[in-house]
Design a protein around this motif. Sequence first.
Motif, PDB file in Angstrom:
ATOM      1  N   LEU A   1       2.666  -3.939  -8.768  1.00  0.00           N
ATOM      2  CA  LEU A   1       2.199  -3.433  -7.479  1.00  0.00           C
ATOM      3  C   LEU A   1       3.339  -2.722  -6.754  1.00  0.00           C
ATOM      4  N   LEU A   2       3.061  -1.530  -6.227  1.00  0.00           N
ATOM      5  CA  LEU A   2       4.066  -0.722  -5.525  1.00  0.00           C
ATOM      6  C   LEU A   2       3.614  -0.458  -4.097  1.00  0.00           C
ATOM      7  N   VAL A   3       4.548  -0.533  -3.139  1.00  0.00           N
ATOM      8  CA  VAL A   3       4.218  -0.242  -1.752  1.00  0.00           C
ATOM      9  C   VAL A   3       5.426   0.396  -1.078  1.00  0.00           C
ATOM     10  N   THR A   4       5.163   1.419  -0.266  1.00  0.00           N
ATOM     11  CA  THR A   4       6.203   2.148   0.468  1.00  0.00           C
ATOM     12  C   THR A   4       6.288   1.623   1.898  1.00  0.00           C
ATOM     13  N   VAL A   5       7.522   1.470   2.399  1.00  0.00           N
ATOM     14  CA  VAL A   5       7.776   1.009   3.771  1.00  0.00           C
ATOM     15  C   VAL A   5       8.132   2.224   4.627  1.00  0.00           C
ATOM     16  N   GLU A   6       7.438   2.403   5.744  1.00  0.00           N
ATOM     17  CA  GLU A   6       7.624   3.603   6.574  1.00  0.00           C
ATOM     18  C   GLU A   6       8.806   3.497   7.529  1.00  0.00           C
ATOM     19  N   ARG A   7       8.965   2.347   8.198  1.00  0.00           N
ATOM     20  CA  ARG A   7       9.954   2.271   9.279  1.00  0.00           C
ATOM     21  C   ARG A   7      10.725   0.962   9.189  1.00  0.00           C
ATOM     22  N   GLY A   8      11.747   0.818  10.058  1.00  0.00           N
ATOM     23  CA  GLY A   8      12.551  -0.393  10.105  1.00  0.00           C
ATOM     24  C   GLY A   8      14.028  -0.081  10.049  1.00  0.00           C
ATOM     25  N   ALA A   9      14.840  -0.941  10.680  1.00  0.00           N
ATOM     26  CA  ALA A   9      16.283  -0.729  10.706  1.00  0.00           C
ATOM     27  C   ALA A   9      16.901  -0.866   9.324  1.00  0.00           C
ATOM     28  N   VAL A  10      16.344  -1.733   8.472  1.00  0.00           N
ATOM     29  CA  VAL A  10      16.909  -1.993   7.145  1.00  0.00           C
ATOM     30  C   VAL A  10      16.059  -1.365   6.047  1.00  0.00           C
ATOM     31  N   ASN A  11      14.743  -1.493   6.141  1.00  0.00           N
ATOM     32  CA  ASN A  11      13.874  -1.160   5.004  1.00  0.00           C
ATOM     33  C   ASN A  11      13.100   0.144   5.148  1.00  0.00           C
ATOM     34  N   ALA A  12      13.426   0.982   6.149  1.00  0.00           N
ATOM     35  CA  ALA A  12      12.701   2.242   6.314  1.00  0.00           C
ATOM     36  C   ALA A  12      12.847   3.105   5.062  1.00  0.00           C
ATOM     37  N   ASP A  13      11.733   3.765   4.672  1.00  0.00           N
ATOM     38  CA  ASP A  13      11.718   4.727   3.560  1.00  0.00           C
ATOM     39  C   ASP A  13      12.183   4.102   2.245  1.00  0.00           C
ATOM     40  N   THR A  14      11.742   2.873   1.993  1.00  0.00           N
ATOM     41  CA  THR A  14      12.024   2.214   0.715  1.00  0.00           C
ATOM     42  C   THR A  14      10.709   1.914   0.001  1.00  0.00           C
ATOM     43  N   ILE A  15      10.826   1.704  -1.302  1.00  0.00           N
ATOM     44  CA  ILE A  15       9.662   1.347  -2.124  1.00  0.00           C
ATOM     45  C   ILE A  15       9.953   0.011  -2.789  1.00  0.00           C
ATOM     46  N   TRP A  16       8.962  -0.891  -2.768  1.00  0.00           N
ATOM     47  CA  TRP A  16       9.133  -2.236  -3.318  1.00  0.00           C
ATOM     48  C   TRP A  16       8.084  -2.478  -4.398  1.00  0.00           C
ATOM     49  N   GLN A  17       8.492  -3.199  -5.445  1.00  0.00           N
ATOM     50  CA  GLN A  17       7.632  -3.474  -6.590  1.00  0.00           C
ATOM     51  C   GLN A  17       7.474  -4.980  -6.778  1.00  0.00           C
ATOM     52  N   LEU A  18       6.245  -5.417  -7.082  1.00  0.00           N
ATOM     53  CA  LEU A  18       5.987  -6.819  -7.414  1.00  0.00           C
ATOM     54  C   LEU A  18       6.386  -7.059  -8.865  1.00  0.00           C
ATOM     55  N   VAL A  19       7.343  -7.965  -9.087  1.00  0.00           N
ATOM     56  CA  VAL A  19       7.847  -8.203 -10.443  1.00  0.00           C
ATOM     57  C   VAL A  19       7.368  -9.534 -11.010  1.00  0.00           C
ATOM     58  N   THR A  20       6.460 -10.211 -10.329  1.00  0.00           N
ATOM     59  CA  THR A  20       5.880 -11.448 -10.852  1.00  0.00           C
ATOM     60  C   THR A  20       4.993 -11.136 -12.056  1.00  0.00           C
ATOM     61  N   ASP A  21       5.137 -11.911 -13.126  1.00  0.00           N
ATOM     62  CA  ASP A  21       4.347 -11.695 -14.333  1.00  0.00           C
ATOM     63  C   ASP A  21       2.936 -12.265 -14.187  1.00  0.00           C
ATOM     64  N   ALA A  22       2.017 -11.722 -14.983  1.00  0.00           N
ATOM     65  CA  ALA A  22       0.649 -12.251 -15.028  1.00  0.00           C
ATOM     66  C   ALA A  22       0.639 -13.574 -15.808  1.00  0.00           C
ATOM     67  N   PRO A  23      -0.364 -14.446 -15.591  1.00  0.00           N
ATOM     68  CA  PRO A  23      -1.448 -14.273 -14.623  1.00  0.00           C
ATOM     69  C   PRO A  23      -1.003 -14.645 -13.205  1.00  0.00           C
ATOM     70  N   ILE A  24      -1.553 -13.955 -12.218  1.00  0.00           N
ATOM     71  CA  ILE A  24      -1.238 -14.207 -10.811  1.00  0.00           C
ATOM     72  C   ILE A  24      -2.464 -14.813 -10.143  1.00  0.00           C
ATOM     73  N   VAL A  25      -2.272 -15.947  -9.482  1.00  0.00           N
ATOM     74  CA  VAL A  25      -3.315 -16.572  -8.670  1.00  0.00           C
ATOM     75  C   VAL A  25      -2.855 -16.483  -7.228  1.00  0.00           C
ATOM     76  N   LEU A  26      -3.481 -15.623  -6.453  1.00  0.00           N
ATOM     77  CA  LEU A  26      -3.053 -15.388  -5.083  1.00  0.00           C
ATOM     78  C   LEU A  26      -3.172 -16.668  -4.267  1.00  0.00           C
TER      79      LEU A  26
END
Length: 629
Positions: free
Chosen positions: A236-261
């Motif tokens: 899973l990929l998500v882009t962060v728009e704003r913030g003092a530290v994380n603005a304009d960054t992209i984060w990836q979920l690295v947890t392996d399957a199977p995932i139970v939310l």
Amino acid sequence: MIDANSKFYAILTAVGEAKQVKAGAGLLTWKITHMAVGDANGTDPLPDRLQKVLINERRRAPLNSLAPDPANSAILVAEQVIPADEGGFWVRELGLFDSDGDLVAVANCAPSFKPKLSQGSGRTQTLRMNFVVSSSNNIVLTIDPAVVLATRKYVDDSVANAVNRLDAKQSVLVATTTPMVLAGIQEIDGLAVPAGSRVLVKDQDQAKDNGLYLVSADSWIRTVDADNSEKVSPGLLVTVERGAVNADTIWQLVTDAPIVLGSSSLTFQWAAGQNAPTAPIDDRSKRLANTESVRRQIESSNQSFPAHVYRKNRLINGNFDIWQRGTAGLVGDLSGSPQAVYGPDRWVVYMPANSAATWERIAFEPGAGFNEGRYALRVSRSGSSDGVNLSQRIEGVETFAGKTVTVSFYLRSSISHKCGVLLRQAFGLGGSEGGVAAGTEVTLTTAFKKHVVTLDVPAITGKKRGSEGDYLELVFGSLGKGTYTLDIASVQLEAGFVATDFELRPLAEELMLCQRYYEKTFSQNIAPKNGVDVSGSLISIVYAGQNGPGSQPVGHWIFRVEKRTTPSIRLYRPMGDGPDGQWRSGSNSISSANARALIVGTRQASVDNSDVGITPQTYYIHATADAEL
């Protein structure tokens, strides 16, 4: 004749009204499945609540959709699509049929001719029927898309559902930098985040709580594109728009399957963007940051702190640890009326007429229970009537009034079937009429499964509380048929939209909460009955003093916990069941008439042995005090 003054409307039939009442009482699962159209034999029909068929039905087919009106949940909108290759008739009347084949709603409409392709003017036609119900919560709104044509809305919803399952998600406004409480309007990464904003939560102490959330003044909920296990997948990929530290960054979920939310730990890793993250902070720093975050929210005058953050389970004995009445019992009569009895403390087992059941405590093997629980309640039922109810009444009808609540619990059955989960409000003796407050259904299987249900409890403004006995009742209404077992464990009822960790109270505290409603003189491992010797048991000791002027030889049982109301007292012979069973120590046999409850209050009961001629001595009398709702 149809003209500018003609009226078109829909009503429930008499059969539909009756089924709605039963559904509202939790006695029926109501499924409206088909719509029929007719030409009324060329007349201009008026809907009649006594109708059982259309005047002249021309077509009947499954519904395309059935859903509450967005502007008014008491109005249901039924929709059916007639394809272009069907037609050749007028449409003047509409009817809705349920899964039993009964006509439950009927309507008239402006005459419309439905042509078919062979006539050279074929068209696909959508018919909608709006009708009023007391609550759409009592009606199953599931439609099988495999047997109906698709409207534009259905296609739009299907596309949105497919997009939500993609790994690339809609961007978030900010991402967290420390652990935090997932509730309320807060400052995140140097930005005051307004309600409705999307946030990437990635730093929780319990990584199972990480994910994509919507900010709310109450408890946060997961975003629609990441609110179940199918939508949260590795990569899973998500882009962060704003913030003092994380603005304009992209984060990836690295947890392996199977995932139970809600169970699997979710780990997000920096993938791209202008600022590489700093090294992870140590656990001590995380704890300090989390503590500071909580402190800031508590001190904020603008923060409405949700009750569920404090993890307050409003049920008593939700983990089934306390069994003052014993560990097994019977309820119901195969040839009699409905019956209800208390089993484990605060829990009622109800059986319909002509059915019977045994209730019993079942023990988990070490480590096999839920939330450190040791026991579950099992009900084994049989009889010609179907179903069984398990319930707990929570003192005070104002409990959660006008709020959203979450019920979490574990259930299983020896047969797969549906179980209703209901909240009922009762206003007590002389108060307003109560009834079903909210309800839904879950599907049970032969394996224990955790279920989480969110319900809206109606407000009680304008209602009248009675003089005694008002409550909110949680009911599990099993809809199984025939002979089967039902097991329930680890039940929690709390405010908010989120099922938090189960609240584990000390056993001594749980026992005291139970004793507000029921207490006994017997040891906790002994069920109340005649013939239990006084040795080794907790007992009520009564001393009959010397009779004389102004004296009253009365013994007192001081309750450990003040009762909810004046309890009913039952006395038990310690020395046996028969007429020779003694009520006291010593060699003289004293009849039960000489040992009776005289004065009962919420703090104590007094036992009178003042009959003339009784030799003064110590009496031992077992007793129970019942102050249940």
